[in-house]
Design an enzyme around this catalytic site. Structure first.
Site, PDB file in Angstrom:
ATOM      1  N   LYS A   1       5.873  -2.883  16.143  1.00  0.00           N
ATOM      2  CA  LYS A   1       4.864  -3.124  15.359  1.00  0.00           C
ATOM      3  C   LYS A   1       3.847  -2.640  16.105  1.00  0.00           C
ATOM      4  CE  LYS A   1       4.455  -4.446  11.870  1.00  0.00           C
ATOM      5  NZ  LYS A   1       4.293  -3.419  10.431  1.00  0.00           N
TER       6      LYS A   1
ATOM      7  N   HIS B   1      12.832  -3.074   4.755  1.00  0.00           N
ATOM      8  CA  HIS B   1      11.665  -3.954   5.203  1.00  0.00           C
ATOM      9  C   HIS B   1      11.959  -5.133   4.957  1.00  0.00           C
ATOM     10  CE1 HIS B   1       7.638  -5.811   4.092  1.00  0.00           C
ATOM     11  NE2 HIS B   1       7.258  -4.905   5.024  1.00  0.00           N
TER      12      HIS B   1
ATOM     13  N   ASN C   1       1.286   0.373  10.685  1.00  0.00           N
ATOM     14  CA  ASN C   1       0.780   0.221   8.939  1.00  0.00           C
ATOM     15  C   ASN C   1      -0.773   0.967   8.650  1.00  0.00           C
ATOM     16  OD1 ASN C   1       2.049  -3.036   9.973  1.00  0.00           O
ATOM     17  ND2 ASN C   1       2.417  -2.210   8.003  1.00  0.00           N
TER      18      ASN C   1
HETATM   19  O1  GKR Z   1       5.021  -9.433   9.898  1.00  0.00           O
HETATM   20  O2  GKR Z   1       3.162  -8.764  10.874  1.00  0.00           O
HETATM   21  C1  GKR Z   1       4.238  -8.573  10.278  1.00  0.00           C
HETATM   22  C2  GKR Z   1       4.453  -7.256   9.606  1.00  0.00           C
HETATM   23  O3  GKR Z   1       3.308  -6.453   9.903  1.00  0.00           O
HETATM   24  C3  GKR Z   1       4.621  -7.204   8.211  1.00  0.00           C
HETATM   25  O4  GKR Z   1       3.522  -8.029   7.518  1.00  0.00           O
HETATM   26  C4  GKR Z   1       4.771  -5.967   7.373  1.00  0.00           C
HETATM   27  O5  GKR Z   1       5.038  -6.054   6.005  1.00  0.00           O
HETATM   28  O6  GKR Z   1       6.938  -5.644   8.624  1.00  0.00           O
HETATM   29  C5  GKR Z   1       6.188  -5.193   7.738  1.00  0.00           C
HETATM   30  C6  GKR Z   1       6.026  -3.671   7.860  1.00  0.00           C
HETATM   31  O7  GKR Z   1       6.927  -3.155   8.391  1.00  0.00           O
HETATM   32  O8  GKR Z   1       4.946  -3.200   7.514  1.00  0.00           O
HETATM   33 MG    MG Z   2       6.180  -0.979   7.940  1.00  0.00          MG
END
Ligand code: GKR
Ligand code: MG
Length: 415
Positions: free
Chosen positions: A186, A313, A216
């Site tokens: 992430k 996801h 993201n």
């Molecule tokens: O849990 O912080 C998180 C992720 O960023 C999540 O909110 C995302 O929706 O896992 C997700 C992603 O793959 O974008």
């Molecule tokens: Mg994602």
């Protein structure tokens, strides 16, 4: 066969401990929210579902539930018709637009309907979805940068992860515990060069692991184009590097790395522009917002027809969601990458028997009809008390991060 008409639907919001995980929108709050859905039939069978715990979803589900009494648990058309019939607009805190809330409400209840039907007929959900095509479902190690503890200084057992060395340590711990093969990072929180240095450290420590990075939408098109030479040969796919279908199409035109998304192709109407512009070549599906398990199987067929890759996801979740994801994946022939899951980050559980266990990074189907899981009612009551006591009703990563870094502000793209 017992009477499978719906007699009652119960919605219970819960909150469970979540570590201070970082992403482009901020930092996870100390509690993550979910809703637990119980669909009870006239025949006395209880089917389970799990979904978002944000206020609009809880309110929408509570408005929808009484309208479904009397319909059969197999009647998905009636479920869609009732959900489209104005319940979303009744939800207090309704913000996201009817188009987004309706499939979320349907998904939450639909999973519990499948589970109830499976439990009533002695069939597993994967059999009802078309039959099992794989014995076990592979998941990936989902890595996050994170703080050592929440802003109130409560330490988190995973410690701080802000450097490449700490990232490798996090990956090692997760892989030792669960045996995952693929690794997802992430991103979109630190300057991209630092995140790519993290990826390189992972490559060195785990030479065979398929890698992915997900900012993201945190990078501009220009930044992403500049970074592509460093990512080529390093990642199996690049997830939502920049904003929107158009922006990502410009990136996809410049690289052979497939782009993947769970942000910009999230509903039926996004598929035609995505195909026309060749923006994303991998869809990260999610039954919680695509309209449930049946809609996700339909999406898989669309991906197959159009030559798109497919994976899954996730968001912070409990075992009912994991069981549903596993049944869906077990019944989906064209699952082309290991699925995401936040599950290793969650210590609490709401299903009887405690947490489901991965073997070599994969999960077999829980034993028994339906989803193969039942509720631990004591845990449900405890996690519901958490929900009431913690006072959180919306996910707000942005304000949470400012408690740690007061000058931080949300921007997408940021770098
Ligand atoms: O849990 O912080 C998180 C992720 O960023 C999540 O909110 C995302 O929706 O896992 C997700 C992603 O793959 O974008
Ligand atoms: Mg994602």
């Amino acid at each position: 066969m017992p009477d499978t008409r719906i007699a009652d639907i119960r919605i219970t919001p819960i909150a469970f401990y979540d570590p201070p995980l970082l992403n482009n929108s901020g930092c996870h709050q100390p509690f993550a929210l979910r809703s637990i859905i119980e669909v009870e039939t006239e025949g006395g069978v209880v089917g389970l579902g799990e979904s978002y715990g944000t206020l609009s979803v809880i309110d929408g589900l509570k408005a929808l539930a009484p309208r479904l009494v009397g319909i059969d648990v197999t009647d998905l058309n009636a479920l869609w018709a009732q959900a489209r019939g104005g319940v979303a607009e009744q939800a207090v805190g309704y913000k996201t637009g009817t188009g987004r809330l309706v499939p979320r409400l349907v998904s939450a209840i639909e999973v519990a309907m499948w589970d109830a039907f499976g439990k009533a007929t002695g069939r597993r959900v994967c059999d009802l979805l078309g039959g099992q095509v794989r014995e076990t479902v592979p998941f990936s190690a989902y890595l996050f940068y994170k703080f050592a503890g929440h802003h109130d200084a409560t330490p988190d057992p995973w410690g701080e992860v802000l450097t490449p060395e700490q990232l490798v340590g996090e990956a090692q711990r997760m892989i030792d515990a669960h045996g995952f093969r693929a690794i997802k990072l992430k991103a979109g929180i630190l300057p991209p060069e630092e995140e790519i240095a993290g990826l390189r450290a992972l490559r060195e420590a785990f030479p065979e692991a398929p890698l992915r990075i997900d900012p993201n939408g945190g990078w501009t098109v220009e930044t992403t184009l500049r970074l592509l030479p460093q990512l080529e040969g390093l990642v199996e796919y690049l997830e939502d590097p920049t904003v929107g279908i158009e922006g990502n199409a410009r990136v996809q035109a410049a690289t052979d790395i497939p782009l993947a998304t769970n942000m910009y192709v999230v509903a039926d109407e996004h598929l035609p522009p995505n195909m026309a512009q060749d923006a994303f070549r991998v869809i990260l599906s999610d039954h919680h917002y695509w309209g449930g398990l049946k809609a996700s199987r339909d999406l898989a067929k669309i991906c197959e027809i159009w030559g798109l890759g497919l994976s899954m996801h996730s968001n912070s979740h409990m075992g009912i969601s994991l069981a549903a994801m596993t049944h869906l994946a077990a019944a989906t022939p064209n699952l082309t990458y290991d699925c995401d899951t936040h599950y290793p980050w969650q210590t609490d559980e709401v299903i009887a028997g405690g947490k489901l266990a991965f073997t070599d990074g994969s999960l077999g189907l829980p034993e028994g009809p339906g989803l193969g899981v039942t509720l631990d009612r004591e845990a449900l009551a405890r996690l519901h008390r958490n929900y009431v006591d913690c006072g959180i009703t919306e996910r707000d990563d942005e304000s949470e991060l400012r408690k740690h870094w007061p000058d931080w502000s949300f921007e997408r793209p940021k770098f």
